[in-house]
Design a protein around this motif. Structure first.
Motif, PDB file in Angstrom:
ATOM      1  N   ALA A  44       0.594  -1.251   0.004  1.00 56.12           N
ATOM      2  CA  ALA A  44      -0.170  -0.115   0.106  1.00 56.12           C
ATOM      3  C   ALA A  44       1.047   1.204   0.119  1.00 56.12           C
ATOM      4  N   GLU A  45       1.937   1.275   0.894  1.00 54.44           N
ATOM      5  CA  GLU A  45       2.804   2.646   0.860  1.00 54.44           C
ATOM      6  C   GLU A  45       3.528   2.671  -0.375  1.00 54.44           C
ATOM      7  N   TRP A  46       3.945   1.459  -1.268  1.00 57.21           N
ATOM      8  CA  TRP A  46       4.505   1.594  -2.324  1.00 57.21           C
ATOM      9  C   TRP A  46       3.677   2.151  -3.350  1.00 57.21           C
ATOM     10  N   ARG A  47       2.491   1.680  -3.397  1.00 55.95           N
ATOM     11  CA  ARG A  47       1.530   2.164  -4.552  1.00 55.95           C
ATOM     12  C   ARG A  47       1.173   3.622  -4.381  1.00 55.95           C
ATOM     13  N   ALA A  48       1.043   3.987  -2.872  1.00 59.19           N
ATOM     14  CA  ALA A  48       0.641   5.272  -2.753  1.00 59.19           C
ATOM     15  C   ALA A  48       1.969   6.317  -3.144  1.00 59.19           C
ATOM     16  N   GLU A  49       2.901   5.782  -3.041  1.00 53.31           N
ATOM     17  CA  GLU A  49       4.153   6.682  -3.513  1.00 53.31           C
ATOM     18  C   GLU A  49       4.127   6.928  -5.066  1.00 53.31           C
ATOM     19  N   HIS A  50       3.836   5.735  -5.725  1.00 56.21           N
ATOM     20  CA  HIS A  50       4.110   5.874  -6.977  1.00 56.21           C
ATOM     21  C   HIS A  50       2.664   5.984  -7.973  1.00 56.21           C
ATOM     22  N   ILE A  51       1.510   5.710  -7.707  1.00 55.51           N
ATOM     23  CA  ILE A  51       0.252   5.718  -8.320  1.00 55.51           C
ATOM     24  C   ILE A  51      -0.651   7.213  -7.729  1.00 55.51           C
ATOM     25  N   SER A  52      -1.162   7.768  -8.610  1.00 54.33           N
ATOM     26  CA  SER A  52      -2.061   8.704  -8.272  1.00 54.33           C
ATOM     27  C   SER A  52      -3.278   9.127  -9.365  1.00 54.33           C
ATOM     28  N   ASP A  53      -4.276   9.981  -8.908  1.00 51.54           N
ATOM     29  CA  ASP A  53      -5.201  10.550  -9.801  1.00 51.54           C
ATOM     30  C   ASP A  53      -5.912   9.124 -10.450  1.00 51.54           C
ATOM     31  N   VAL A  54      -6.681   8.194  -9.555  1.00 53.96           N
ATOM     32  CA  VAL A  54      -6.988   6.880 -10.056  1.00 53.96           C
ATOM     33  C   VAL A  54      -8.358   7.113 -10.644  1.00 53.96           C
ATOM     34  N   LYS A  81       4.332   6.997 -11.651  1.00 57.31           N
ATOM     35  CA  LYS A  81       5.817   7.722 -11.494  1.00 57.31           C
ATOM     36  C   LYS A  81       6.871   7.445 -12.237  1.00 57.31           C
ATOM     37  N   GLN A  82       6.691   5.798 -12.456  1.00 55.38           N
ATOM     38  CA  GLN A  82       7.888   5.234 -13.116  1.00 55.38           C
ATOM     39  C   GLN A  82       7.496   4.064 -13.798  1.00 55.38           C
ATOM     40  N   VAL A  83       8.434   3.057 -14.585  1.00 54.96           N
ATOM     41  CA  VAL A  83       7.724   1.974 -15.100  1.00 54.96           C
ATOM     42  C   VAL A  83       8.902   0.927 -14.936  1.00 54.96           C
ATOM     43  N   ASP A  84       9.666   0.780 -14.146  1.00 56.50           N
ATOM     44  CA  ASP A  84      10.427  -0.367 -13.798  1.00 56.50           C
ATOM     45  C   ASP A  84       9.891  -1.449 -13.306  1.00 56.50           C
ATOM     46  N   ASN A  85       8.844  -1.341 -12.836  1.00 57.98           N
ATOM     47  CA  ASN A  85       8.059  -2.379 -12.039  1.00 57.98           C
ATOM     48  C   ASN A  85       6.893  -2.705 -12.473  1.00 57.98           C
ATOM     49  N   ASP A  86       6.456  -3.868 -12.113  1.00 57.45           N
ATOM     50  CA  ASP A  86       5.130  -4.375 -12.421  1.00 57.45           C
ATOM     51  C   ASP A  86       4.040  -3.605 -11.459  1.00 57.45           C
ATOM     52  N   VAL A  87       2.750  -3.548 -11.609  1.00 62.62           N
ATOM     53  CA  VAL A  87       1.886  -2.889 -10.782  1.00 62.62           C
ATOM     54  C   VAL A  87       0.664  -4.082 -10.389  1.00 62.62           C
ATOM     55  N   GLN A  88       0.713  -3.986  -9.046  1.00 64.79           N
ATOM     56  CA  GLN A  88      -0.385  -5.176  -8.749  1.00 64.79           C
ATOM     57  C   GLN A  88      -1.838  -4.644  -8.621  1.00 64.79           C
ATOM     58  N   LEU A  89      -2.720  -5.110  -9.299  1.00 62.42           N
ATOM     59  CA  LEU A  89      -4.098  -4.633  -8.970  1.00 62.42           C
ATOM     60  C   LEU A  89      -4.680  -5.905  -8.088  1.00 62.42           C
TER      61      LEU A  89
END
Length: 843
Positions: A44-54, A81-89
């Motif tokens: 959750a902390e990682w996603r809050a740092e990298h993902i916004s305006d959902v 914010k960046q594209v180096d990592n997969d994103v988990q839904l």
């Protein structure tokens, strides 16, 4: 018919930059968290740092047949914010429910691991991303019934229905489309903007919502009646399934007025206008909770708003408080949301605390300090006195454990703590702090420490240290009198804690009957916590309370009732179960305050069934039955009081004569003057009579089944009936059926059935269910809603009194040293009555 997805949900690939053109990452970033079940704090902390305006565009095609699947589609938009990592839904469903995945215009293979749909990093871009998913909606939290369904996603259940970032600090805007049978109604968070119909179906499109935490997204649809009113210049719509027109007419105006008053009060207190586009609500039969604060679409348990004829004052206050609670949530929880569920209590404490303030003006004749006392203290003590007591604020590593945080400490101890904080700050400084908090974090997320910092600026006290004890540790202080006449606070855990607080001590009567004014501190008789504001185990002087009773105010009586009951449970030598029951019996039915009467009858019932021996019970049954019937028959007390007593009498009644009279009332042969029983009240009476008269059980149950007209009540009664059977084989088979999660779907029905299975008169047989019920508890946590695990174990244990059941609980926990700590606490909380009963009955 084949469902054609709305065009607005098709991905706009041309608007998304090609993957190859993504800008390079300028600096090294931390890798995404490992893939694991649930929603971890790390994730959750990682996603809050990298993902916004959902944003979410969601479409569901709902068949009339509740057994059929629900095809659905989601378009998820977000800035990255960046594209180096997969994103988990998050999607806690089987992989076969995922049909296709399109990321930024390109279809990609579905990768679904450990409850997460993986969005591959090589298909994501820095900046705006759009993901289109075709899937079959999960049923776990859709609460599907034969004629309606409703979503309930708190705390992390949105991910059981559709792919989502299921954490409270990734607020999102939702746009919803529903394809439903033409005769159905629907309600959602945002206003309806378009409706089209074709071939026995209709499509409803709702506007985009304000930013919402995922647990607050909601819709309800089905065969409902719709009522719209304008209150205080605001249009409100209620959906309901009530079939009793007299009940509707009796309640409908009050329901709308209470919502209007609560909204006006909150806007004035907070200085902030209602923060959402619409304000609607729905009543749902057998709803799991009293209410749920979905913005624009509040859900309520139907019987909590549509009251039966001649409701008691506690029932009227309860309805007003519930509506005020859910309305206050629009500001506390919905607009300003906790960042993580370790602070879920903050939204609940403010909703409860504000509700108490909101209802006061409507009931000028009520002692609201007494209401606060009786609403909060007994239930808070019922947890804080136990071996499983928990702090108000608890650590939470993964949201899949968040449901276990809920309970009486959040809902009842926290408001007591908040009132003490208001006493420290003063009402005006407290209100100023609340306004700053709401305005600062409006539309976003906040933590408890951030609020403490706001209050700290307005106080000379060290509120951080104050909060450390009150909020971050469990338990309650004990107050003891000293030989020099003073008193001191003791930490029963031996940790030297001190709970700073304010409360009143009232001089008592001397043995001559005079008010005592001894010059030394408290050497004379005293009533502790006379104003009901203090929190802890207080000294009592039973003889003094008895002599002073008639001269005490209602609030003082309430405070001493709570003190006496707590000391009785602690084994105070002057407050035995027998003596306290007799004290209550001598005074209860002469009490004119319905709140005090309800509390006294509740204490008497608990003692009667849990703490008296069979012989003590048998000798007292005729007395309480005769006294209660006398009050009912006299006709001098208000109808609401007499009805309250009649409801309580059903629990006490044991003798053939009393049961015969109750059966005559149920059948209509006898009609107490002025008292009318509703269909649900008659069903409850029939269930009690069937349980207590095994030889007449089937005849009573069959007759009642034929008398029920409401289809929702018919289904409920059919479910409960096996649990009422006098045949132990039928009850055993019903209990065994609860192993299947589908048979536990309507949780309020299950809890009612468990209360019948474990009725005190059946304890010799129902002991055999205890071990298996405990073994199912972990699965029940996984499949049930937030209050179900505590409700399950509470209904299983609360009426048992023998050492054998206490030993079963002890052994179960001893054999599982690594057992889920939250569930361990729930078990120890629920088992406290068993532990105390087995000890007190042996003394």
């Amino acid at each position: 018919m084949k469902w054609v997805l709305p065009l607005l949900l098709l991905p706009s690939a041309c608007a998304i930059p090609a993957v190859e053109s993504a800008p390079p990452i300028a600096s090294q970033v931390a890798p995404a968290p490992a893939i694991e079940s649930g929603v971890s704090l790390v994730l959750a902390e990682w996603r809050a740092e990298h993902i916004s305006d959902v944003t979410y565009d969601l479409a569901f095609s709902i068949p009339a047949d509740a057994s059929q699947p629900i095809p659905a589609r989601a378009v998820v938009g977000f800035d990255f914010k960046q594209v180096d990592n997969d994103v988990q839904l998050d999607f806690r469903e089987s992989s076969d429910k995922l049909n296709s995945l399109i990321v930024n215009g390109t279809e990609v293979p579905i990768r679904h691991e450990a409850e997460h749909l993986i969005l591959p990093s090589n298909m994501l871009v820095a900046g705006r991303n759009e993901v289109a998913i075709s899937f079959t909606a999960g049923d776990t939290s859709l609460n599907r019934n034969p004629e309606f369904l409703y979503t309930l996603f708190v705390p992390d259940r949105a991910r059981t229905a559709f792919p989502v970032f299921d954490q409270p600090d990734l607020k999102a805007r939702y746009r919803l489309t529903l394809d439903i049978p033409a005769e159905w109604e629907a309600q959602a968070n945002a206003p309806l903007v378009e409706e089209t119909a074709a071939e026995g179906r209709k499509t409803l499109r709702f506007a985009q919502s304000e930013p919402l935490a995922s647990y607050l997204f909601s819709f309800v649809t089905g065969e409902f009646q719709s009522v719209t009113r304008t209150v205080g210049g605001r249009k409100m719509t209620l959906l309901h399934r009530e079939t009793d027109q007299a009940k509707i007419d009796r309640n409908i105006d009050e329901i709308f007025d209470l919502h209007g008053e609560a909204l006006a009060w909150m806007e004035e207190y907070s200085g902030i206008a209602y923060p959402f586009a619409k304000f609607d609500f729905v009543t749902i039969p057998s709803f799991q909770y009293g209410g749920m604060e979905h913005p624009g679409a509040i859900q309520y348990r139907a019987q909590s708003l549509f009251l039966d004829e001649d409701p008691s004052q506690p029932q009227l206050l309860g309805r007003a408080s519930l509506i005020a609670h859910e309305t206050a949530h629009m500001w506390f929880g919905d607009d300003v949301t906790m960042r993580w569920f370790d602070d879920v209590w903050t939204k609940e404490v403010f909703a409860n605390f504000m509700a108490g303030k909101i209802v006061n003006p409507r009931f000028p004749e009520v002692d609201h300090e007494l209401t606060f006392l009786l609403d909060h203290y007994p239930s808070a003590y019922a947890v804080d006195r136990t071996e499983g007591a928990n702090a108000i604020r608890q650590p939470l590593a993964n949201l899949d454990q968040a449901g276990s945080l809920y309970g009486a400490i959040i809902y009842d101890k926290a408001p007591i703590m908040m009132r003490q904080l208001e006493l420290i700050l003063g009402e005006e400084a407290f209100r100023e702090g609340m306004r700053e908090y709401l305005s600062t974090y409006s539309g976003g997320n906040a933590t408890w420490p951030e609020l403490v910092a706001i209050f700290d600026k307005r106080s000379e006290e060290d509120l951080k240290a104050w909060s450390e004890v009150w909020v971050n540790t469990p338990g309650r202080p004990h107050f003891v009198r000293l030989e020099n006449g003073g008193f001191e606070q003791i930490d029963p855990a031996g940790e030297g804690r001190n709970w700073p607080q304010k409360f009143a001590v009232k001089p008592g009567l001397s043995h001559t009957g005079e008010i005592s004014h001894d010059s030394r501190p408290f050497t004379a008789p005293m009533l502790f916590n006379a104003d009901g504001k203090g929190y802890g185990l207080f000294p009592v002087e039973p003889d003094l309370i008895s002599r002073m009773w008639d001269s005490l105010s209602d609030l003082q009586k309430g405070a001493q009732l709570v003190n006496l009951y707590e000391q009785m449970l602690e084994g105070h030598p002057g407050v035995s179960p027998v003596s306290h029951y007799d004290f209550l019996f001598e005074r209860a039915l002469a009490e004119t305050n319905e709140q005090l009467l309800a509390e006294m009858l509740g204490q008497m019932s608990a003692i009667y069934w849990r703490l008296l021996s069979d012989e003590e019970q048998a000798s007292r049954a005729p007395k309480i039955e005769t006294a209660m019937f006398a009050l009912i028959d006299a006709g001098t007390a208000p109808v609401s009081t007499r009805k309250l007593v009649l409801g309580s009498l059903q629990g006490f009644a044991l003798t053939p004569a009393a049961l015969q009279r109750l059966q005559a009332i149920w059948s209509g042969e006898e009609k107490p003057e002025g008292i009318t029983l509703s269909e649900r009240e008659l069903t409850g009476l029939a269930a009690t009579l069937a349980l207590k008269q095994p030889g007449k059980s089937e005849a009573i149950l069959s007759a009642q089944a034929n008398n029920i007209e409401n289809p929702d009540e018919q289904r409920r009664f059919a479910f409960l009936r096996p649990a009422l059977s006098p045949d132990t084989a039928v009850r055993d088979a019903f209990f065994a059926s609860l192993a299947d999660a589908e048979n536990r779907a309507t949780e309020s029905w299950v809890l009612s059935a468990l209360s019948y299975l474990h009725h005190p008169l059946r304890n010799d047989h129902s002991q055999r269910y205890v071990q298996q019920s405990l073994e199912w508890l972990e699965e029940i946590r996984e499949t049930g809603d937030i209050f179900f695990p505590a409700g399950w174990v509470g209904a299983t244990l609360r009426n048992h009194t023998v050492p054998e059941v206490a030993a079963t609980v002890r052994q179960f926990l001893a054999e599982r040293p690594d057992y889920n700590p939250q569930l361990r606490m729930k078990i120890l909380q629920a088992a406290d009555p068993v532990f105390r009963a087995s000890r007190l009955r042996a003394e």
